[in-house]
Design a protein around this motif. Sequence first.
Motif, PDB file in Angstrom:
ATOM      1  N   ALA A  57       0.838  -1.201   0.000  1.00  0.00           N
ATOM      2  CA  ALA A  57       0.000   0.000   0.000  1.00  0.00           C
ATOM      3  C   ALA A  57       0.872   1.250   0.000  1.00  0.00           C
ATOM      4  O   ALA A  57       0.656   2.200  -0.762  1.00  0.00           O
ATOM      5  N   ARG A  58       1.874   1.241   0.848  1.00  0.00           N
ATOM      6  CA  ARG A  58       2.731   2.420   1.009  1.00  0.00           C
ATOM      7  C   ARG A  58       3.365   2.828  -0.325  1.00  0.00           C
ATOM      8  O   ARG A  58       3.506   4.017  -0.615  1.00  0.00           O
ATOM      9  N   LEU A  59       3.730   1.838  -1.128  1.00  0.00           N
ATOM     10  CA  LEU A  59       4.392   2.147  -2.398  1.00  0.00           C
ATOM     11  C   LEU A  59       3.431   2.777  -3.419  1.00  0.00           C
ATOM     12  O   LEU A  59       3.870   3.238  -4.465  1.00  0.00           O
ATOM     13  N   HIS A  60       2.156   2.784  -3.096  1.00  0.00           N
ATOM     14  CA  HIS A  60       1.177   3.344  -4.040  1.00  0.00           C
ATOM     15  C   HIS A  60       0.597   4.684  -3.604  1.00  0.00           C
ATOM     16  O   HIS A  60      -0.267   5.228  -4.281  1.00  0.00           O
ATOM     17  N   LEU A  61       1.050   5.207  -2.494  1.00  0.00           N
ATOM     18  CA  LEU A  61       0.444   6.428  -1.968  1.00  0.00           C
ATOM     19  C   LEU A  61       0.897   7.687  -2.697  1.00  0.00           C
ATOM     20  O   LEU A  61       0.095   8.565  -3.008  1.00  0.00           O
ATOM     21  N   ASP A  62       2.199   7.780  -2.943  1.00  0.00           N
ATOM     22  CA  ASP A  62       2.713   9.014  -3.557  1.00  0.00           C
ATOM     23  C   ASP A  62       2.033   9.318  -4.885  1.00  0.00           C
ATOM     24  O   ASP A  62       1.710  10.464  -5.187  1.00  0.00           O
ATOM     25  N   ALA A  63       1.829   8.265  -5.646  1.00  0.00           N
ATOM     26  CA  ALA A  63       1.238   8.486  -6.976  1.00  0.00           C
ATOM     27  C   ALA A  63      -0.136   9.118  -6.880  1.00  0.00           C
ATOM     28  O   ALA A  63      -0.574   9.788  -7.810  1.00  0.00           O
ATOM     29  N   LEU A  64      -0.825   8.911  -5.764  1.00  0.00           N
ATOM     30  CA  LEU A  64      -2.164   9.481  -5.590  1.00  0.00           C
ATOM     31  C   LEU A  64      -2.136  10.758  -4.768  1.00  0.00           C
ATOM     32  O   LEU A  64      -3.181  11.300  -4.409  1.00  0.00           O
TER      33      LEU A  64
END
Lengths: 499, 499, 499, 499
Positions: C462-469
Amino acid sequence: MTVAPSPVSTAPSLAPIFKIANPQLAEAGRHQLRLAENEMPGLMALRAEFGESKPLTGARIAGSLHMTVQTAVLIETLVALGAQVRWASCNIFSTQDDAAAAIAVGPTGTPEAPAGVPVFAWKGESLEDYWWCTQQIFDWSIEAAAAGETWTGPNMILDDGGDATMLVHKGREFELAGAVPEATASDSHEYRVVLDVLRHSLAESSNRWTEIAAGLAGVTEETTTGVHRLYELASAHELLFPAINVNDSVTKSKFDNKYGIRHSLPDGLNRATDVLIGGKVVFVAGYGDVGKGAAEALRGQGARVIVSEIDPINALQAAMDGFQVARLESVVEQVDIFVSGTGNFNVIRTEHMLKMKHLAIIANVGHFDNEIDMAALEILEGAVRVEIKPQVDEWRLPSGRSILVLSEGRLMNLGNATGHPSFVMSNSFTNQVLAQIELYCYPEKYPVGVYVLPKHLDEKVARLHLDALGVELTVLSPEQSAYIGVPIDGPYKVDQYRY
Amino acid sequence: MTVAPSPVSTAPSLAPIFKIANPQLAEAGRHQLRLAENEMPGLMALRAEFGESKPLTGARIAGSLHMTVQTAVLIETLVALGAQVRWASCNIFSTQDDAAAAIAVGPTGTPEAPAGVPVFAWKGESLEDYWWCTQQIFDWSIEAAAAGETWTGPNMILDDGGDATMLVHKGREFELAGAVPEATASDSHEYRVVLDVLRHSLAESSNRWTEIAAGLAGVTEETTTGVHRLYELASAHELLFPAINVNDSVTKSKFDNKYGIRHSLPDGLNRATDVLIGGKVVFVAGYGDVGKGAAEALRGQGARVIVSEIDPINALQAAMDGFQVARLESVVEQVDIFVSGTGNFNVIRTEHMLKMKHLAIIANVGHFDNEIDMAALEILEGAVRVEIKPQVDEWRLPSGRSILVLSEGRLMNLGNATGHPSFVMSNSFTNQVLAQIELYCYPEKYPVGVYVLPKHLDEKVARLHLDALGVELTVLSPEQSAYIGVPIDGPYKVDQYRY
Amino acid sequence: MTVAPSPVSTAPSLAPIFKIANPQLAEAGRHQLRLAENEMPGLMALRAEFGESKPLTGARIAGSLHMTVQTAVLIETLVALGAQVRWASCNIFSTQDDAAAAIAVGPTGTPEAPAGVPVFAWKGESLEDYWWCTQQIFDWSIEAAAAGETWTGPNMILDDGGDATMLVHKGREFELAGAVPEATASDSHEYRVVLDVLRHSLAESSNRWTEIAAGLAGVTEETTTGVHRLYELASAHELLFPAINVNDSVTKSKFDNKYGIRHSLPDGLNRATDVLIGGKVVFVAGYGDVGKGAAEALRGQGARVIVSEIDPINALQAAMDGFQVARLESVVEQVDIFVSGTGNFNVIRTEHMLKMKHLAIIANVGHFDNEIDMAALEILEGAVRVEIKPQVDEWRLPSGRSILVLSEGRLMNLGNATGHPSFVMSNSFTNQVLAQIELYCYPEKYPVGVYVLPKHLDEKVARLHLDALGVELTVLSPEQSAYIGVPIDGPYKVDQYRY
Amino acid sequence: MTVAPSPVSTAPSLAPIFKIANPQLAEAGRHQLRLAENEMPGLMALRAEFGESKPLTGARIAGSLHMTVQTAVLIETLVALGAQVRWASCNIFSTQDDAAAAIAVGPTGTPEAPAGVPVFAWKGESLEDYWWCTQQIFDWSIEAAAAGETWTGPNMILDDGGDATMLVHKGREFELAGAVPEATASDSHEYRVVLDVLRHSLAESSNRWTEIAAGLAGVTEETTTGVHRLYELASAHELLFPAINVNDSVTKSKFDNKYGIRHSLPDGLNRATDVLIGGKVVFVAGYGDVGKGAAEALRGQGARVIVSEIDPINALQAAMDGFQVARLESVVEQVDIFVSGTGNFNVIRTEHMLKMKHLAIIANVGHFDNEIDMAALEILEGAVRVEIKPQVDEWRLPSGRSILVLSEGRLMNLGNATGHPSFVMSNSFTNQVLAQIELYCYPEKYPVGVYVLPKHLDEKVARLHLDALGVELTVLSPEQSAYIGVPIDGPYKVDQYRY
């Protein structure tokens, strides 16, 4: 002055008189007013814009509109703009007694030394009380005496539902006729009270209402119902003074009806019943702005909403918004909560009530008190009313089941909750103040007739409410303005634009 | 007959000519038509109601409207009602070649022996192609010859965006002037093509367009843009024939714009990019009906939507609907997908593009092709276009980042998806057919001017679409009808009602 | 090497072989991959984190998973982490031929000189093709030869649905038994194909699958179905190697199922039918994560959704979310679109189909191909299939009405759309890669059995997908961490937390 | 018996004693109970199922749970199942005095001749009152005397938040130690009160709590907080009796937390402030079940919701659900309403409050009273508290702005509204009753430890609530049951299924 028929009266000889439930509630009411002012940026902006020039100086406004906290901010805005005001509520249940107290006492007064506005309103008036109060807003003898004037009427009406306007028109009609007609069998109890009031008035004066009518520069009307009456008067060439239809400002009808109901319908249901809305089957009669707001609110709480409509366009909108559209008869046995927002009468009838689930809830958020056929319920054989708490009645029916009727079938968002919240009313009331200014300051623009506010004022109302919500408005470049032929500062839309 | 500039041409000497991509697609197109008919209950109901009386007998309709499956059902409805039709698309990208083939071949024809309607449209026309096609709908010499008539023009226009109407007006203007003006530096490429077409026409005939104009009983116009042009012509007293503004039927503008875009915007985004909409930050420029539909669709997919507006009323609506309202400049760096639905020009400019995130997507669902400043992008130094697939271009920018531009900045719901779905178009097109009937059959009701359809017809359109959705309409009782002063069968609302 | 049964084959003697539709699609596929990489931040982050250390060096991964653009990014991530890979699709329809081409050709190769990964997949395989392809991922003789090794099997499986795992288990079982059983009457066509494959294999080698099984360090499984098979094998003590259940990572099952379907269900409906979803009545069978995503998507498009459930808890959730919950039998006549997402079989049967509205649509987004009883439909007397376009069949029924069946009853979000979008798959596939690393690098932690990834890895995905959003994560203060007894860096929840 | 410190006390020598605000409220409370029974089908179904067999005969339940209308229905259900009950509230503000009166008076009693349950609770207890009340539920001397028994303790606890359980554990701990420790500087005021209570108890008896602990068959615990304490006790091997974690039943935690808050958060905001939620910016701290319910409710009212999270998985869920996810620090200046639902402490601190907009609202719907750092606010220099109305305080801050703090930072859905509605609590409380039956009737199944209810009972709770909502459950066919390996009657899911 007429003797007041009921509660705590305060009429010191030198102060403005008023009649309210309890002046000691003024401090509590003042707290509410302060909070409400923060939520009514439109009105506060008008105070800032017009507080010095005071364009309403000389205006004597007879106000008939729910005496709530929000109306209190409206009243004090009118006063800040120079007007004198007398006020009654337009509904026997809707007065918030602390707001009335704050207005009567005034920001600088005390319950012992009130220094506010003459207000005649309390929660739970009888119909006789109600029409007594309404008469008080037309009697400006105290103000006239203080000003050394002889004429004792108002020069403006600010109306909600048209009762004040109707009283003037009927009063003058009967004065011209020289008699008040006898009530007929089909007349409602309320109309009988009105006839009595006018009969009494005619006995005292043969031209009271005629003179009042002559002195009025105009009326600004808040509601669909009142507006409907005005258009009827105008088309019958019976309208006596110009009127501004505030109801049809976009920032009124599309905001008050939709967003106000979205807020206050679930609020009223919750305060009245504490019933979980989620998972329930709710029937919403009517998919106009009120119905749209109701349906959105209930869906937002997890209810399954079924809509009814008579107009195929609105019915198609409801379907396109994902709602089942059905006749009441088809679904009455499945429904947990009935909401009526049609503006018509006898929408929910005893034949329906007898088929409802045990403890089904009936809530009216339309306008007419008779959307729910309460008259038939009251005479239904075998029906017994048990008051659960104020404004919440269980009716035990011959079906062996009970139903819960809120606010005796009247507007439950006012009777069971506190009406539309301040921010919504700030939109409506900013329209009201602008309309009062238009009619009072620019009479040449408004011969007798019914008008809506020009679009640039409607847009102004919206504009005054954006900052509070953190809205950044985009500004047309000169090139863009030229390209679409729309002025940079508006108006942005043609009159018939539907929003 | 003019020589066609490009693809597969089919002009057997005795059959109606057409020019389309591939007649072999007719069977595939016919499948689509059959499915679409099931989704276009309004048109099918008109075929049932008017298929025998054929009120459009004698009508020669020049149609200029996206040549899609839905338009095919419209065309065959017009034919079923007695009309003759010639058709061109109103957009170089929007033709569905299988639908065009089905129309050209006809329900009873074959690619080898076509028996359909003269249609001139294919996906991916050049501007020169486009205006060549548009000319074809005004040349009825084949039909005239077959009927033994001498006059070779149409008597009705069915228009979308006003190109057909404009061609007639400009053609006549230049014929009256005796010359076509030279293009100026600020003229668009497209306008230069139009000037060339008319220069060529003037060289051939000095009164072709003057006669066509004289023969026209009227035009029915589909879009905001086209309607805007019509009102401009009317207010300049230059309108040459009566016009019905179909766009402003409630069942058109509030359905097509809102519910159509709600459907076709995410559809186009998906087909173009397959990018997950959920969790993305989406910017929607404009909160009119198009913007409302766009915002609802994207929120319904889990996007976070930021709206921009120039009109404070619409801005306030957006805020009340829970959307952040901001200027593009304030949020451009955070946004993943840009949607423009304003009807203005230069809304999204290169200054914005240079600040966008890598692979931000730009989608136009407004109307004007220049909502996105493509002209500036095309000449932006250092910008390189890489076609990812048809209608999807990556533009590598001097910012070191890329952006994705859909449909070259044109309407992506047409270019990347298939436009509004059948059910929505059934509403719009049922209005079109009723408007054609009105103008053609009742010319006495419509002197030169611009009209909207009467409300009862607007309501009829809605009514014809209810059964398909399982909607049960409630019927007023006579007492209720009398009480609110609304006929049982409608019209139910005043003209200015906003829905 | 076995002879390939069908399309374009490319097996140059020196390059890794593959079998795909068309290597010329590589450039188009590469464009898609580049765009997808931007939407798959989890995988790209793993390339950044592990691209140098290459923890998968030495891993030979036999991959059986839909050969889509997203899978292509997964494959190239595995390669970037040091692995060798051979790939087949796990579904006969789901391959995106351009993605397969890009993988086969490789980022630095050309169609003429491919330099990619051995991939065996094309859209529209026969079942015989399918199982031939699946065998290819177990034959590493080319790689073994290149490395000078004698053993020619993989050491890891990456599986979707468990077909690859099943082949190994069945192959070994029959080798141990010394014979492949004859098919019985109740065996599906597909199982007969499997038996044939294994019979052929056994004829060639008596211990091929036994050796392959022995060489496998483990399998990571993507789906509910595959995981179910694994738990059955484990509880029967027949599981031959450790397995990680990727499906039950929160960031897989709660994201892929719910948010993936929310995206790809309407996408598939639109591409297949272009039918307006707004206003339609849609039936969603099952209110698990798939059903929740389906219902949300369809409501977001303005449909009225009716849900069915067997589990009272999920049924109550559906009701609390505002959906009608009904049995299919009760509402079948009203429904326009049927969506099945149960994971069970024979959910929509011919008895239902015969009662459906004309052109009702049937869409399966569950897992099993038999959710729709296609077998019964195919033998239903009087039923005629008309292909409207690929993956869209009209079935004319003896009821006199037609229905539209998408993707022959198989997963329509894969067959009619492009499956889950990249961002969703990035979550799933980041779990896959972490699971491959766990099993391959830390075999001591995983004796034979079925495991879920530890929560800290799930949270990492999950953490690896936060910045993109653009998500800002709040960080616990040391005091807050101590107060609730949760480490600042997680894991934040107990294992049984339900999200 | 200890002397009660405050309001109306009623302790006739032969009737069960109680201490409540006003027994005259019993009739009003009974009305509420009747309505609530209609909304609590789970409890009523248990009365029907177990009202004759009375499985709780002999149970003496010490209940510590908000003394609301819903709890009243729970209490009378426990009594209907054979139990004896003594009751205190678990919160100083949450008692509904009419409900307490109805319980104390009983369905057949009168205020003058009460015949109900010993209840010790009133709205607005001091902390000293509170712990006095809590002691009363452990003193069963009246019941023991009536039964001719010598032992005077309860044998079951029904707990909410763990205070009752904590008192027993601490009491026994100090009795074993022979002394109650002195309070330290960091001890809260409340803990000091507890120490005083136990010091007083130890002075009276050296083994009171030790004996009570020994007599307890178990506790059923309602909340996350209480459950957390239980698991801590269990893992420290200090738990004295078996416990059932009711909180983690799906039909409790996923319903009460999510759907209960969805209902009661806007209800509390409305009753407290009447502020329009539509258009406001709302910050929701925490996106667990409580935060999910809060965010959904506020969006459903047209607010723009910003979420904060520490857990990347929940943060990603929030983003995928369309919410902005940000740290409080990043957005504090834009927010109109702050909602905290984290279960952590010091989430909203004075550093934040000083940056808030004028009249920003702070609402806690988490659990711990210290989610809002009220302690720091109370000692903030220059901060002045002005009570607007009960449970609504304006705090004038040195920033020159005010904020509104609801319920003194405690649970505002209880303090400003009436807590979760009946239907939600029916789910929770049906779990409670089933858990009491399990522990009391089947002690052999539950050695000392913490348990959740078996899934089939959780599913039973859901099943008992379906009819009331008109839900039709689908039933597996035997073939389908066999196919997926799930019994027709459930349980339908594996234990770790996330719903």
